[in-house]
Every structure is written in structure tokens, then in C-alpha cells.
Design an enzyme around this catalytic site. Structure first.
Site, PDB file in Angstrom:
ATOM      1  N   PRO A 234       0.808  -1.208   0.000  1.00 31.04           N
ATOM      2  CA  PRO A 234       0.000   0.000   0.000  1.00 31.04           C
ATOM      3  C   PRO A 234       0.837   1.252   0.000  1.00 31.04           C
ATOM      4  O   PRO A 234       1.798   1.370   0.763  1.00 31.04           O
ATOM      5  CB  PRO A 234      -0.776  -0.109   1.305  1.00 31.04           C
ATOM      6  CG  PRO A 234      -0.189  -1.248   2.046  1.00 31.04           C
ATOM      7  CD  PRO A 234       1.047  -1.672   1.350  1.00 31.04           C
ATOM      8  N   GLU A 235       0.460   2.162  -0.838  1.00 29.01           N
ATOM      9  CA  GLU A 235       1.075   3.474  -0.870  1.00 29.01           C
ATOM     10  C   GLU A 235       0.033   4.470  -0.369  1.00 29.01           C
ATOM     11  O   GLU A 235      -1.025   4.061   0.093  1.00 29.01           O
ATOM     12  CB  GLU A 235       1.527   3.804  -2.301  1.00 29.01           C
ATOM     13  CG  GLU A 235       2.405   2.712  -2.895  1.00 29.01           C
ATOM     14  CD  GLU A 235       2.846   2.998  -4.317  1.00 29.01           C
ATOM     15  OE1 GLU A 235       2.958   4.179  -4.683  1.00 29.01           O
ATOM     16  OE2 GLU A 235       3.077   2.036  -5.068  1.00 29.01           O
TER      17      GLU A 235
ATOM     18  N   ARG B 251       3.657 -11.476   4.228  1.00 28.54           N
ATOM     19  CA  ARG B 251       5.124 -11.366   4.161  1.00 28.54           C
ATOM     20  C   ARG B 251       5.742 -10.810   5.435  1.00 28.54           C
ATOM     21  O   ARG B 251       6.957 -10.789   5.572  1.00 28.54           O
ATOM     22  CB  ARG B 251       5.516 -10.491   2.965  1.00 28.54           C
ATOM     23  CG  ARG B 251       5.411 -11.271   1.669  1.00 28.54           C
ATOM     24  CD  ARG B 251       5.677 -10.400   0.464  1.00 28.54           C
ATOM     25  NE  ARG B 251       7.083 -10.224   0.194  1.00 28.54           N
ATOM     26  CZ  ARG B 251       7.560  -9.549  -0.838  1.00 28.54           C
ATOM     27  NH1 ARG B 251       6.723  -8.989  -1.693  1.00 28.54           N
ATOM     28  NH2 ARG B 251       8.833  -9.427  -1.038  1.00 28.54           N
TER      29      ARG B 251
ATOM     30  N   HIS C 253      -2.173 -15.819   8.365  1.00 27.48           N
ATOM     31  CA  HIS C 253      -1.261 -14.694   8.584  1.00 27.48           C
ATOM     32  C   HIS C 253      -1.938 -13.517   9.293  1.00 27.48           C
ATOM     33  O   HIS C 253      -1.580 -12.365   9.083  1.00 27.48           O
ATOM     34  CB  HIS C 253      -0.627 -14.210   7.277  1.00 27.48           C
ATOM     35  CG  HIS C 253      -0.031 -15.313   6.474  1.00 27.48           C
ATOM     36  ND1 HIS C 253       1.079 -16.019   6.880  1.00 27.48           N
ATOM     37  CD2 HIS C 253      -0.425 -15.888   5.306  1.00 27.48           C
ATOM     38  CE1 HIS C 253       1.359 -16.944   5.987  1.00 27.48           C
ATOM     39  NE2 HIS C 253       0.466 -16.901   5.028  1.00 27.48           N
TER      40      HIS C 253
ATOM     41  N   ARG D 265      20.785  17.203  -5.719  1.00 25.48           N
ATOM     42  CA  ARG D 265      20.837  15.742  -5.540  1.00 25.48           C
ATOM     43  C   ARG D 265      21.214  15.057  -6.836  1.00 25.48           C
ATOM     44  O   ARG D 265      20.742  15.409  -7.906  1.00 25.48           O
ATOM     45  CB  ARG D 265      19.485  15.227  -5.043  1.00 25.48           C
ATOM     46  CG  ARG D 265      19.152  15.782  -3.694  1.00 25.48           C
ATOM     47  CD  ARG D 265      17.998  15.073  -3.043  1.00 25.48           C
ATOM     48  NE  ARG D 265      17.812  15.619  -1.722  1.00 25.48           N
ATOM     49  CZ  ARG D 265      18.407  15.132  -0.627  1.00 25.48           C
ATOM     50  NH1 ARG D 265      19.193  14.088  -0.716  1.00 25.48           N
ATOM     51  NH2 ARG D 265      18.207  15.703   0.540  1.00 25.48           N
TER      52      ARG D 265
END
Length: 283
Positions: free
Chosen positions: A2-3, A126, A107, A164
Site C-alpha cells: 500500500p502506498e 510477508r 497470517h 541531488r
DNA sequence: CATTTCACCTGGTGGC
DNA sequence: TGCCACCAGGTGAAAT
């Protein structure tokens, strides 16, 4: 997984369902790496507290908690928070509000039983997720390291990248510069801004930086409106999939024609991540 | 300090 | 069906 848009969708959904509810029991699985503060301490801190509100900061879900005497239900939502429970979903984490009799998914690493009978469950195959508890008396409130992409102004945005040398895509993924952007929205916003992912962050022109900022904001806002991107297993707090994956222009579209010009989408590896772009539309 | 690489995990997919 | 290599939305520690 998820973002920012997915985390925002989940936080809104959880907030709508558990706001004002009290945690009566907390259970945690025995996976030490999941816990930034010890599971026993988290359970102790959570039990008895009221969930005042749930919101997103970067990719983190922050649950504001308050101690409150039992039996006073009228104004729980206005209680002053004195602790926070912070959930990071990693790659495959889910935060679900369920009925107590809903089958427990494989899980499942955390189950918070609420006074209303609902349960708040954290599921993460995970186990890249993280759970943290903070007592606000003596401890600091949670703060994301980077700026919020939806709030940042033009000048501040440009300053993040000045000088940068790393690739702009790598810079977008760096959570201490901007928080909440991951692989999908980095690729999609670079496409909409017409910028190649390998370009040096410090070498973008002012105009390009402003195109990128506006592209990020419009992509993230549209993704939130569509409930996020369900590429494989992302679902919201009710277990519903999002729809923004249908709007993707480059992400996971290797070899397929660009939606603007028909050129096949290319895939490279950058910063260790699959990176997708249109060689004609992005310069 | 800035930047890059890799380990941490499980599961799904596609080739043979 | 089985085995294997490879891929996956993230992060932070270690190496460069």
C-alpha cells in the site's frame, strides 16, 4: 503493497467503523520483527483505551487513543488522545474491520476486540509490516519524516531535489523527502509529468519540477477517489478492491502500447525496483 | 553525508 | 502434478 492512496482509503474506512469504540482485548501473534515496541506493552496500552480517530500520515495509519472511564458513551469522540497505535502495512499488510465470527485469515497477526463486538485485524503474509504503540505522556507523537505530497508547495517541493545526484525516481521513493509515494505512484506521476525516471533529481528544470508536483497531486487524488490500486491483493478496511489499477498508464504495462502515443512501454530496474516508462512521452 | 544494495518474508506465475 | 526461477506495492541496515 500500500502506498498513500491505499493507506488513506484504509484509514478512512477504519475510522468510519471504529471511531469511538473501546478496545476490550488485544491479541498479538509471536513474530518479534512486527513489533517496534514490545507486543505485551502494546496489548497493555491498547486494552481499555478508546479509539478516538484513525488517520493517515505518509504510509502509516495512526490510531489516536484515549483513556476514558467506562460507561460514558456520549462524547467519546472528543476525548483527548493520550496514546497512539501506529500501523505500517509493509508490502502485503491489511487492516480489516470484521465481525467476531468472521473466519480468521491465514497470517492474521493482530486482533483487537472492540466493545461493540467488532474486531480490528491486521493480516500480513510477508510480515514486512510494523506495529508500534506510543504513550504520549513522556513520548513524542508520531511524525512522518518526509513532507506530505498532497500539501507541499511549489518552492518547498523544488528545494527537496536541489543538488541531488540520484535519479528522480529514487528520490520520489525516499520517504525522508516525501512520505507516501511508492513504486506505482512514482512511475505513474513521472509518466504524467513527461519525465524519464533515470533523470538526475537535481537536474530537473523548475518547469519540470512543477509539472511533477502537480502530476503527483492529481494522480494521488484520483487514486484516492477510486479507492486505490488493487494490483494483486490490496483491499480496503471492508475487504473491497480499488479501481485505480484500471487507470495505470505505465505501471506493469511492459510491452503494451502507451495510452498517449502507442509506443511500447519499457521496463528497467532502478533503485532495485521495476520501473516502467514510455520512451517517447518521457524525456 | 549521500547513495546503492541487499536481507527480511510468503505467495503467485510461468516455463519446463 | 512438481520443481524452479523470478517477480511482487516497503524499509532500514550495511556497504560503498
Amino acid at each position: 503493497m500500500p502506498e498513500l492512496p491505499e493507506v488513506e482509503t484504509i484509514a478512512r474506512g477504519v475510522n468510519a467503523r471504529v471511531r469511538g469504540d473501546r478496545i476490550v482485548h488485544a491479541w498479538f501473534a509471536n513474530h518479534q520483527r512486527l513489533f517496534k515496541s514490545h507486543a505485551v506493552r502494546q496489548a497493555k496500552g491498547l486494552e481499555g483505551r478508546v479509539l478516538v480517530s484513525v488517520h493517515r500520515t505518509g504510509k502509516h495509519i495512526v490510531c489516536e487513543l484515549a483513556s476514558a472511564p467506562k460507561g460514558r458513551h456520549s462524547s467519546k469522540a472528543e476525548l483527548q488522545p493520550d496514546a497512539q497505535w501506529i500501523v505500517h502495512l509493509g508490502m502485503t499488510g491489511r487492516l480489516l474491520v470484521t465481525t467476531p465470527d468472521a473466519p480468521v485469515a491465514p497470517h492474521t497477526h493482530a486482533r483487537l476486540e472492540l466493545e461493540s463486538g467488532k474486531e480490528l485485524r491486521f493480516v500480513d503474509p510477508r510480515r514486512f509490516g510494523k506495529l508500534d504503540f506510543r504513550d504520549l505522556k513522556g513520548g513524542e507523537a508520531f511524525n512522518a519524516a518526509g513532507a506530505e505530497p498532497l500539501m507541499i508547495a511549489q518552492e518547498e517541493f523544488a528545494a527537496l531535489f536541489r543538488g541531488r545526484k540520484l535519479a528522480i525516481k529514487a528520490a520520489l521513493l525516499n520517504q525522508s523527502l516525501l512520505s507516501g509515494i511508492g513504486n506505482i505512484y512514482a512511475d505513474e506521476s513521472l509518466f504524467h509529468a513527461g519525465i524519464r525516471p533515470r533523470r538526475g533529481a537535481g537536474r530537473l528544470t523548475r518547469a519540470e519540477l512543477e509539472r511533477l508536483r502537480l502530476a503527483l497531486q492529481s494522480v494521488l487524488e484520483q487514486a484516492i477517489r477510486l479507492g486505490g490500486s488493487s494490483v494483486s491483493d490490496y483491499v480496503d478496511a471492508e475487504g473491497m478492491r480499488g479501481f485505480f489499477q484500471l487507470e495505470h498508464c505505465v505501471y506493469l504495462r511492459t510491452g503494451q502500447p502507451c495510452r498517449h502515443c502507442g509506443t511500447p512501454i519499457q521496463r528497467i530496474t532502478l533503485a532495485g525496483r521495476g520501473t516502467h516508462f514510455c520512451p517517447k512521452c518521457q524525456r
